[in-house]
Design a protein around this motif. Structure first.
Motif, PDB file in Angstrom:
ATOM      1  N   ASN A  12       0.931  -1.456   0.157  1.00 14.88           N
ATOM      2  CA  ASN A  12       0.018  -0.212  -0.128  1.00 14.88           C
ATOM      3  C   ASN A  12       0.911   1.344  -0.324  1.00 14.88           C
ATOM      4  OD1 ASN A  12      -2.533   0.314  -0.298  1.00 14.88           O
ATOM      5  ND2 ASN A  12      -3.331  -0.886   1.263  1.00 14.88           N
ATOM      6  N   ASP A  13       2.249   1.592   0.574  1.00 12.73           N
ATOM      7  CA  ASP A  13       2.807   2.283   0.711  1.00 12.73           C
ATOM      8  C   ASP A  13       4.552   2.263  -0.478  1.00 12.73           C
ATOM      9  OD1 ASP A  13       4.120   0.707   1.484  1.00 12.73           O
ATOM     10  OD2 ASP A  13       4.574   1.220   3.956  1.00 12.73           O
ATOM     11  N   GLY A  14       4.364   1.046  -1.285  1.00  9.29           N
ATOM     12  CA  GLY A  14       6.108   0.746  -1.915  1.00  9.29           C
ATOM     13  C   GLY A  14       6.809   0.696  -0.587  1.00  9.29           C
ATOM     14  N   VAL A  15       6.621   0.865   0.693  1.00 10.34           N
ATOM     15  CA  VAL A  15       7.988   0.094   1.373  1.00 10.34           C
ATOM     16  C   VAL A  15       7.457  -1.071   1.809  1.00 10.34           C
ATOM     17  CG1 VAL A  15       9.121   1.073   2.920  1.00 10.34           C
ATOM     18  CG2 VAL A  15       7.710   2.774   1.979  1.00 10.34           C
ATOM     19  N   THR A  16       6.488  -1.655   2.146  1.00  6.63           N
ATOM     20  CA  THR A  16       6.360  -2.781   3.261  1.00  6.63           C
ATOM     21  C   THR A  16       5.162  -3.754   2.407  1.00  6.63           C
ATOM     22  OG1 THR A  16       5.952  -1.194   5.427  1.00  6.63           O
ATOM     23  CG2 THR A  16       5.372  -3.517   4.991  1.00  6.63           C
ATOM     24  N   TRP A  17       5.859  -4.796   1.875  1.00 12.63           N
ATOM     25  CA  TRP A  17       5.501  -5.969   1.086  1.00 12.63           C
ATOM     26  C   TRP A  17       5.099  -7.294   1.638  1.00 12.63           C
ATOM     27  CZ3 TRP A  17       4.722  -4.281  -4.289  1.00 12.63           C
ATOM     28  CH2 TRP A  17       5.908  -3.249  -4.203  1.00 12.63           C
ATOM     29  N   VAL A  18       3.335  -7.447   1.129  1.00 15.34           N
ATOM     30  CA  VAL A  18       3.253  -8.647   1.746  1.00 15.34           C
ATOM     31  C   VAL A  18       3.291  -9.729   0.622  1.00 15.34           C
ATOM     32  CG1 VAL A  18       1.239  -9.940   2.375  1.00 15.34           C
ATOM     33  CG2 VAL A  18       1.169  -7.320   2.712  1.00 15.34           C
ATOM     34  N   GLY A  19       3.857 -11.228   0.884  1.00 17.55           N
ATOM     35  CA  GLY A  19       3.608 -11.991  -0.327  1.00 17.55           C
ATOM     36  C   GLY A  19       5.146 -13.207   0.274  1.00 17.55           C
ATOM     37  N   ASP A  20       4.396 -13.851  -0.467  1.00 19.32           N
ATOM     38  CA  ASP A  20       5.769 -15.112  -0.241  1.00 19.32           C
ATOM     39  C   ASP A  20       6.186 -16.147  -1.271  1.00 19.32           C
ATOM     40  OD1 ASP A  20       5.471 -15.107   2.808  1.00 19.32           O
ATOM     41  OD2 ASP A  20       2.476 -16.539   2.447  1.00 19.32           O
ATOM     42  N   TRP A  21       6.962 -16.648  -1.498  1.00 14.71           N
ATOM     43  CA  TRP A  21       8.128 -17.068  -1.764  1.00 14.71           C
ATOM     44  C   TRP A  21       7.275 -18.353  -2.264  1.00 14.71           C
ATOM     45  CZ3 TRP A  21      11.149 -15.849  -6.250  1.00 14.71           C
ATOM     46  CH2 TRP A  21      11.534 -14.542  -5.747  1.00 14.71           C
ATOM     47  N   LEU A  22       7.199 -19.013  -3.876  1.00 19.65           N
ATOM     48  CA  LEU A  22       6.382 -19.703  -3.832  1.00 19.65           C
ATOM     49  C   LEU A  22       7.426 -21.117  -4.373  1.00 19.65           C
ATOM     50  CD1 LEU A  22       2.896 -18.784  -5.804  1.00 19.65           C
ATOM     51  CD2 LEU A  22       3.566 -19.592  -3.435  1.00 19.65           C
ATOM     52  N   MET A  23       6.977 -22.124  -4.653  1.00 22.12           N
ATOM     53  CA  MET A  23       8.172 -22.985  -5.351  1.00 22.12           C
ATOM     54  C   MET A  23       7.564 -23.364  -6.373  1.00 22.12           C
ATOM     55  SD  MET A  23      11.058 -22.796  -4.134  1.00 22.12           S
ATOM     56  CE  MET A  23      12.202 -24.162  -4.754  1.00 22.12           C
ATOM     57  N   GLY A  24       8.433 -23.602  -7.763  1.00 20.97           N
ATOM     58  CA  GLY A  24       8.038 -24.068  -8.679  1.00 20.97           C
ATOM     59  C   GLY A  24       7.493 -24.976  -8.902  1.00 20.97           C
ATOM     60  N   LYS A  25       7.617 -26.137  -8.510  1.00 23.47           N
ATOM     61  CA  LYS A  25       6.679 -27.664  -8.190  1.00 23.47           C
ATOM     62  C   LYS A  25       5.860 -27.679  -7.105  1.00 23.47           C
ATOM     63  CE  LYS A  25      10.382 -29.081  -4.026  1.00 23.47           C
ATOM     64  NZ  LYS A  25       9.958 -29.221  -2.987  1.00 23.47           N
ATOM     65  N   ASP A  26       5.499 -26.199  -6.512  1.00 24.62           N
ATOM     66  CA  ASP A  26       4.566 -26.332  -5.668  1.00 24.62           C
ATOM     67  C   ASP A  26       3.244 -25.942  -6.580  1.00 24.62           C
ATOM     68  OD1 ASP A  26       5.839 -27.990  -3.477  1.00 24.62           O
ATOM     69  OD2 ASP A  26       5.794 -25.860  -2.988  1.00 24.62           O
ATOM     70  N   VAL A  27       3.468 -24.752  -7.352  1.00 27.56           N
ATOM     71  CA  VAL A  27       2.587 -24.129  -8.125  1.00 27.56           C
ATOM     72  C   VAL A  27       2.488 -25.053  -9.356  1.00 27.56           C
ATOM     73  CG1 VAL A  27       1.956 -22.849  -9.565  1.00 27.56           C
ATOM     74  CG2 VAL A  27       3.534 -21.826  -7.647  1.00 27.56           C
ATOM     75  N   PHE A  28       3.156 -25.413 -10.556  1.00 25.13           N
ATOM     76  CA  PHE A  28       3.389 -26.585 -11.189  1.00 25.13           C
ATOM     77  C   PHE A  28       3.081 -27.805 -11.620  1.00 25.13           C
ATOM     78  CE2 PHE A  28       5.144 -22.797 -11.979  1.00 25.13           C
ATOM     79  CZ  PHE A  28       4.697 -22.195 -12.670  1.00 25.13           C
ATOM     80  N   GLY A  29       3.341 -28.787 -10.073  1.00 20.43           N
ATOM     81  CA  GLY A  29       3.193 -29.849 -10.493  1.00 20.43           C
ATOM     82  C   GLY A  29       4.908 -29.953  -9.995  1.00 20.43           C
ATOM     83  N   GLU A  30       5.404 -31.071 -10.023  1.00 16.73           N
ATOM     84  CA  GLU A  30       6.683 -31.822  -9.409  1.00 16.73           C
ATOM     85  C   GLU A  30       7.645 -31.784 -11.596  1.00 16.73           C
ATOM     86  OE1 GLU A  30       9.801 -32.525  -7.577  1.00 16.73           O
ATOM     87  OE2 GLU A  30       8.373 -32.802  -6.452  1.00 16.73           O
ATOM     88  N   MET A  31       8.378 -30.789 -10.822  1.00 20.28           N
ATOM     89  CA  MET A  31       8.701 -31.033 -12.119  1.00 20.28           C
ATOM     90  C   MET A  31       9.867 -32.481 -12.933  1.00 20.28           C
ATOM     91  SD  MET A  31       8.751 -27.862 -13.610  1.00 20.28           S
ATOM     92  CE  MET A  31       9.501 -26.089 -13.658  1.00 20.28           C
ATOM     93  N   THR A  32       8.792 -33.481 -13.906  1.00 25.22           N
ATOM     94  CA  THR A  32      10.076 -34.523 -13.799  1.00 25.22           C
ATOM     95  C   THR A  32      11.126 -33.995 -14.425  1.00 25.22           C
ATOM     96  OG1 THR A  32       7.998 -34.821 -15.581  1.00 25.22           O
ATOM     97  CG2 THR A  32       7.105 -35.837 -13.968  1.00 25.22           C
ATOM     98  N   PHE A  33      10.962 -32.840 -15.434  1.00 25.80           N
ATOM     99  CA  PHE A  33      12.060 -33.441 -16.685  1.00 25.80           C
ATOM    100  C   PHE A  33      11.936 -33.986 -17.480  1.00 25.80           C
ATOM    101  CE2 PHE A  33      14.216 -30.511 -13.234  1.00 25.80           C
ATOM    102  CZ  PHE A  33      13.570 -28.919 -14.040  1.00 25.80           C
ATOM    103  N   THR A  34      11.113 -34.981 -18.034  1.00 27.30           N
ATOM    104  CA  THR A  34      10.895 -36.091 -18.752  1.00 27.30           C
ATOM    105  C   THR A  34      11.134 -34.717 -20.226  1.00 27.30           C
ATOM    106  OG1 THR A  34       8.260 -35.584 -18.348  1.00 27.30           O
ATOM    107  CG2 THR A  34       9.742 -37.199 -18.277  1.00 27.30           C
ATOM    108  N   PRO A  35      11.681 -34.763 -21.174  1.00 20.76           N
ATOM    109  CA  PRO A  35      12.155 -34.733 -22.474  1.00 20.76           C
ATOM    110  C   PRO A  35      10.707 -34.535 -23.205  1.00 20.76           C
ATOM    111  CG  PRO A  35      12.798 -36.348 -22.380  1.00 20.76           C
ATOM    112  CD  PRO A  35      12.195 -36.467 -21.516  1.00 20.76           C
TER     113      PRO A  35
END
Ligand code: ACM
Ligand code: ZN
Length: 744
Positions: free
Chosen positions: A666-689
């Protein structure tokens, strides 16, 4: 010499007394002939009754001519027109002279091919529609091709094409003076040529099971192939088969698993990509197999050139295979790239022993180019240059101009017409044999092929036949207008010359809205645009082109177009989002990449979202770096959620982020929001070709008031070990940060 009276063209119309208009055919011919001199102000009246005098060795050209003339109906009350076809010495290979005199037409050529090309010219000089008479101006055409190799690659593997369809394409090639059908017959997704010694290639390898359980496939029997090759020969089109090796060979491995390094049973793949299972280079039985296959191929195809593919062959299996490693040691090779060169060289020598020559994609340069091999340059022009530097020949078909599977957004008619196959630094070497347009069919079943190939092939025909000094885009465009009825007469379902509409859009008056307008970019285009909100299947309202309309929320605009009164196939679609962040103040944390700037600084907050085509101009991408942006809203608003889209196409080195973060403040100084891991968002990255290409989305709930929003994505690092480009930096593709507000 012998006489042949052509009376096949039936009388349909009554005679007319008024003299016909003189057809200035030189303003309509494609490809443009090299020279035309008008010799008198007189004209030849053609009535459709031909009295032929043809050098008897050219008899084979006549049945084709008759077939092509079928449909043109003529008045038979008038006098016959003399058509003499005479063999003379000293004209260029494939060249001809066509002289129109008041008394008739004389064709001179040194070869049957030249005589045939004269007839294709004559065919376009005579109108297609039933008519009474036509008048041709008296004069002489002298014509010859710029390049000896003028081809179309037709991939009948990803999607099978019926033999009749292939034959019709051969007619269309011949009518445009193209002389090579590069017939792609073996692939991961299908083996299409019957081989007696290995029946499972077509019993198993010609069929794939789609994701929905249906079966797609087919193959050409030897009789069908002989028929097609003969059909092409009668039209002076050489069929060059492509038998892919060592990669793009999964269909063969599915039929005979012992051809691969692991020996494991596999299915014919139904998805697209570059697969790591390829022919084992260490096993002698691979070469016994390939030589037997090639023996049967050579029996069917008389072409001097045989295409052996050679592209996109990942080396992971060879790296882990004891037999392949033994081969590397035994042959004194440095690595797997040299093993590929050795593999190609061995096949090349086999073909040479049978009196044939090899063509391969530009990857055959890697690890050393085999002597005598012709390189087909597709990853730009560089492969062609390198081949010439090594003293070899080249055929040019760079993705920039010659990939007709690409949409017109990437390669339109003008770009194809502007293609110059000979780079400045190799001019005069004579080593560039010509060019090809490549029609890969991963996303084009037979029904769509016309719309991809045409009208672009028409432009390519002039690029490859006519002299560069004759190239004139506006003149070509006016000839193209006259050429469409000819394509219509052949039932060609051609596509667009270019994107037929332009989209204009800006922030709407309410700051949640986007205002959008579609303008025709070509004459004769009409249609409607409609917004389909996300999650709905039907639009609420349709707007005619040119009308400005408002969009709130996320969804897809569908534009349906009409040309000449007929609907033009599937709608054009534009993913969009009217949201409060669009066109607001933006700050990027990454630098724009030259190739994928994604509509510049504002691109990640401009209401226009990336589509299923990563080259659509909307996606913003960087390689080997993190990406981030901050949007400042004009005033604090209640935000429901934030979302971002990501493109994934691992075969093209495009990966999802390792981790990501949405933030708000709201003030450009204090921020809310956490880091998310890609695997939690998109599913486990199986790295299959061989992932298919897809658009992925991440979103977070906010339920708060904020004036600033921010997004950061961490690059996932280098391509993993299994990847063809292992240890190269990966790309991330983003578009766009959408600020979802609670509906008012
Ligand atoms: C190719 O497009 N892989 C030759
Ligand atoms: Zn092996």
């Amino acid at each position: 010499m012998k006489q042949w009276i052509g009376a096949a063209f039936a009388a349909m119309l009554a005679a007319s007394c008024t003299p016909p208009e003189v057809t200035e055919f030189t303003d309509t011919l494609i490809p443009q002939p090299e020279h035309w001199n008008e010799t008198s102000a007189e004209s030849l009246i053609v009535t459709g009754q031909w009295n032929w005098t043809v050098d008897s060795t050219w008899d084979p050209v006549l049945p084709v001519w008759q077939e092509w003339m079928r449909g043109s109906q003529w008045n038979d009350d008038a006098t016959e027109v003399e058509l003499k076809m005479i063999r003379v010495e000293g004209l260029p290979e494939e060249g001809y002279e066509l002289e129109v005199q008041k008394s008739g037409v004389t064709v001179r050529a040194s070869t049957e091919a030249g005589a045939f090309h004269a007839l294709t010219t004559l065919r376009w000089m005579i109108p297609l529609e039933p008519l009474e008479k036509t008048a041709l101006p008296c004069g002489v055409i002298q014509d010859a091709p710029r390049f000896p190799h003028r081809g179309l690659l037709l991939d009948c593997c990803r999607h099978f094409m019926q033999p009749e369809f292939v034959k019709r394409m051969i007619d269309l090639l011949a009518l445009h003076k193209m002389n090579v059908l590069h017939w792609h017959l073996t692939e991961d997704q299908g083996w299409r040529i019957e081989i007696d010694a290995y029946p499972r290639l077509t019993e198993i390898g010609a069929w794939r099971t789609e994701a929905d359980g249906s079966t797609h496939g087919g193959f050409y029997t030897k009789d069908q192939i002989r028929d097609i090759v003969a059909y092409a020969a009668s039209r002076h089109v050489m069929v060059i088969p492509e038998i892919e090796l060592p990669g793009h060979s999964n269909a063969a491995l599915a039929a005979y698993p012992w051809l691969g390094c692991t020996g494991e049973q596999m299915d014919v793949p139904h998805d697209w990509g570059v697969f790591k299972d390829i022919y084992c280079a260490g096993s002698d039985s691979t070469f016994e197999f390939l030589e037997t296959v090639l023996d049967e191929v050579l029996e069917l195809f008389p072409s001097t050139y045989i295409h052996i593919g050679g592209d996109e062959a990942p080396k992971v299996r060879w790296e882990a295979c004891a037999k392949c490693q033994h081969r590397i040691a035994a042959e004194g090779l440095q690595d797997e790239h040299e093993l590929q060169s050795w593999f190609i060289g061995r096949i090349g020598r086999y073909l040479e022993s049978k009196g044939r020559k090899m063509i391969g994609w530009d990857e055959i340069l890697e690890g050393g180019l085999p002597a005598g091999a012709t390189v087909q340059s597709w990853r730009g022009m560089e492969g062609g240059r390198a081949a010439i530097a090594a003293g070899n020949d080249a055929i040019m078909s760079p993705t920039s101009h010659c990939y007709f599977d690409y949409p017109v957004e990437s390669t339109d008619l003008e770009e194809v017409y502007g293609f110059e196959p000979v780079p400045n630094d190799v001019q005069g070497t004579g080593r560039i044999l010509g060019g090809e347009c490549n029609m890969w069919t991963e996303r084009a079943p037979q029904d769509l092929v016309d719309s991809k190939v045409f009208p672009r092939l028409v432009a390519m025909s002039e690029v490859l036949w006519s002299q560069p000094a004759q190239r004139d885009w506006s003149n070509f465009q006016s000839r193209m207008v006259q050429h469409y009825p000819r394509l219509d007469a052949w039932g060609v379902k051609y596509g667009w010359e270019t994107v037929p509409i332009s989209m204009q859009w800006h922030a709407g008056k309410s700051n949640e809205a986007l205002e959008v307008q579609f303008l025709p970019a070509m004459t004769g285009v009409q249609g409607t645009a409609a917004f389909v909100p996300l999650g709905q299947s039907e639009p609420e309202v349709s707007h005619p082109l040119n009308v400005l309309f408002r969009i709130i929320g996320e969804g897809e605009i569908q534009v349906n177009l009409i040309r000449k009164g007929a609907s033009m196939g599937v709608p054009w679609t534009f993913p969009v989002a009217g949201h409060v962040g669009a066109f607001q103040k933006i700050e990027l944390e990454h630098e724009l990449n030259t190739y994928y700037p994604g509509r510049g600084e504002q691109g990640l907050a401009d209401g226009r979202l990336g589509s299923h085509d990563f080259r659509d101009g909307s996606w913003q991408a960087v390689q080997g770096r993190d990406m981030g942006l901050t949007i400042e809203l004009p005033e604090p608003v209640r935000i429901d959620s934030l979302s971002m889209q990501f493109y994934r196409y691992q075969d093209a080195w495009i990966f999802l982020p390792d981790s990501l973060q949405f933030q708000w403040s709201n003030d450009g100084v204090t921020w809310v929001g956490d880091w998310l891991m890609g695997k939690d968002v998109f599913g486990e990255m199986t790295f299959t070709p061989n992932e298919s290409q897809d658009v992925n989305r991440a979103a977070v709930s906010v339920n708060a008031e904020a004036k600033w929003v921010r997004f950061t994505a961490r690059n996932p690092g280098v391509c993993p070990d299994w990847h063809e480009a292992a240890s190269s930096e990966t790309w991330m593709f983003l578009d766009e940060l959408v600020v979802h507000t609670t509906a008012p």
